[in-house]
Scaffold this motif. Structure first.
Motif, PDB file in Angstrom:
ATOM      1  N   TRP A  28      86.795  -4.910   1.673  1.00 19.14           N
ATOM      2  CA  TRP A  28      85.495  -4.790   0.934  1.00 19.14           C
ATOM      3  C   TRP A  28      85.779  -3.379   0.487  1.00 19.14           C
ATOM      4  O   TRP A  28      86.151  -2.356   0.861  1.00 19.14           O
ATOM      5  N   GLU A  29      85.192  -3.302  -1.045  1.00 17.96           N
ATOM      6  CA  GLU A  29      85.283  -2.145  -1.724  1.00 17.96           C
ATOM      7  C   GLU A  29      83.995  -1.153  -1.175  1.00 17.96           C
ATOM      8  O   GLU A  29      83.045  -1.950  -0.852  1.00 17.96           O
ATOM      9  N   GLU A  30      84.130  -0.081  -1.308  1.00 14.92           N
ATOM     10  CA  GLU A  30      83.060   0.850  -1.056  1.00 14.92           C
ATOM     11  C   GLU A  30      81.824   0.700  -1.862  1.00 14.92           C
ATOM     12  O   GLU A  30      81.884   0.262  -2.902  1.00 14.92           O
ATOM     13  N   GLY A  31      80.787   0.457  -1.322  1.00 10.86           N
ATOM     14  CA  GLY A  31      79.332   0.403  -1.944  1.00 10.86           C
ATOM     15  C   GLY A  31      79.404  -1.195  -2.311  1.00 10.86           C
ATOM     16  O   GLY A  31      78.276  -1.615  -2.958  1.00 10.86           O
ATOM     17  N   ALA A  32      79.890  -2.249  -1.929  1.00 12.56           N
ATOM     18  CA  ALA A  32      79.949  -3.442  -2.058  1.00 12.56           C
ATOM     19  C   ALA A  32      78.620  -3.919  -1.524  1.00 12.56           C
ATOM     20  O   ALA A  32      78.025  -3.740  -0.568  1.00 12.56           O
ATOM     21  N   ARG A  33      77.724  -4.794  -2.550  1.00  9.58           N
ATOM     22  CA  ARG A  33      76.798  -5.076  -2.106  1.00  9.58           C
ATOM     23  C   ARG A  33      76.402  -7.020  -2.405  1.00  9.58           C
ATOM     24  O   ARG A  33      76.775  -7.164  -3.654  1.00  9.58           O
ATOM     25  N   ALA A  50      81.004  -3.842  -7.353  1.00  8.04           N
ATOM     26  CA  ALA A  50      81.843  -3.650  -6.233  1.00  8.04           C
ATOM     27  C   ALA A  50      81.911  -4.997  -5.265  1.00  8.04           C
ATOM     28  O   ALA A  50      82.808  -5.408  -4.856  1.00  8.04           O
ATOM     29  N   GLY A  51      80.564  -5.740  -5.248  1.00  5.90           N
ATOM     30  CA  GLY A  51      80.526  -6.830  -4.409  1.00  5.90           C
ATOM     31  C   GLY A  51      81.430  -7.913  -5.131  1.00  5.90           C
ATOM     32  O   GLY A  51      81.895  -8.708  -4.448  1.00  5.90           O
ATOM     33  N   LEU A  52      81.134  -8.003  -6.444  1.00  7.73           N
ATOM     34  CA  LEU A  52      81.884  -9.184  -7.151  1.00  7.73           C
ATOM     35  C   LEU A  52      83.511  -8.980  -7.057  1.00  7.73           C
ATOM     36  O   LEU A  52      84.052  -9.842  -6.827  1.00  7.73           O
TER      37      LEU A  52
END
Length: 96
Positions: A28-33, A50-52
């Motif tokens: 999971w990338e930092e700040g992923a939503r 980041a979520g994508l």
């Protein structure tokens, strides 16, 4: 997209999964939503950049050579998805 606290960790997180002796790492990338909504006739996956990238990485991990058929990752509210999201399962299926 909800403005509630992030369901994904606030720093880069790696999760290792072992299936049939094969280890795969999901990141999971930092700040992923990531939010998943069921609108009745369609499913909406809404995410920041980041979520994508995180979802794309999960799919690429499942697509790696040697990953066994049936390998999957469960994402749920509070476990990779924003509050109010419906569950999402990413699964590899090599059946024709």
């Amino acid at each position: 997209m909800a403005t509630e606290p992030h369901a994904a960790p606030s720093t880069t997180t790696h999760v290792s999964a072992v299936t049939d002796g094969v280890t795969r790492v999901f990141t999971w990338e930092e700040g992923a939503r990531i939010e998943v909504r069921d609108l009745g006739g369609e499913i909406v996956v809404e995410a920041n950049a980041a979520g994508l990238r995180t979802l794309a990485g999960h799919l690429l991990t499942l697509a790696e050579d040697g990953t066994p058929d049936g390998s999957h990752l469960h994402l749920e509210e509070g476990n990779g998805l924003e509050a109010g999201s419906v569950g999402l399962v990413l699964e590899r299926c090599d059946d024709e």
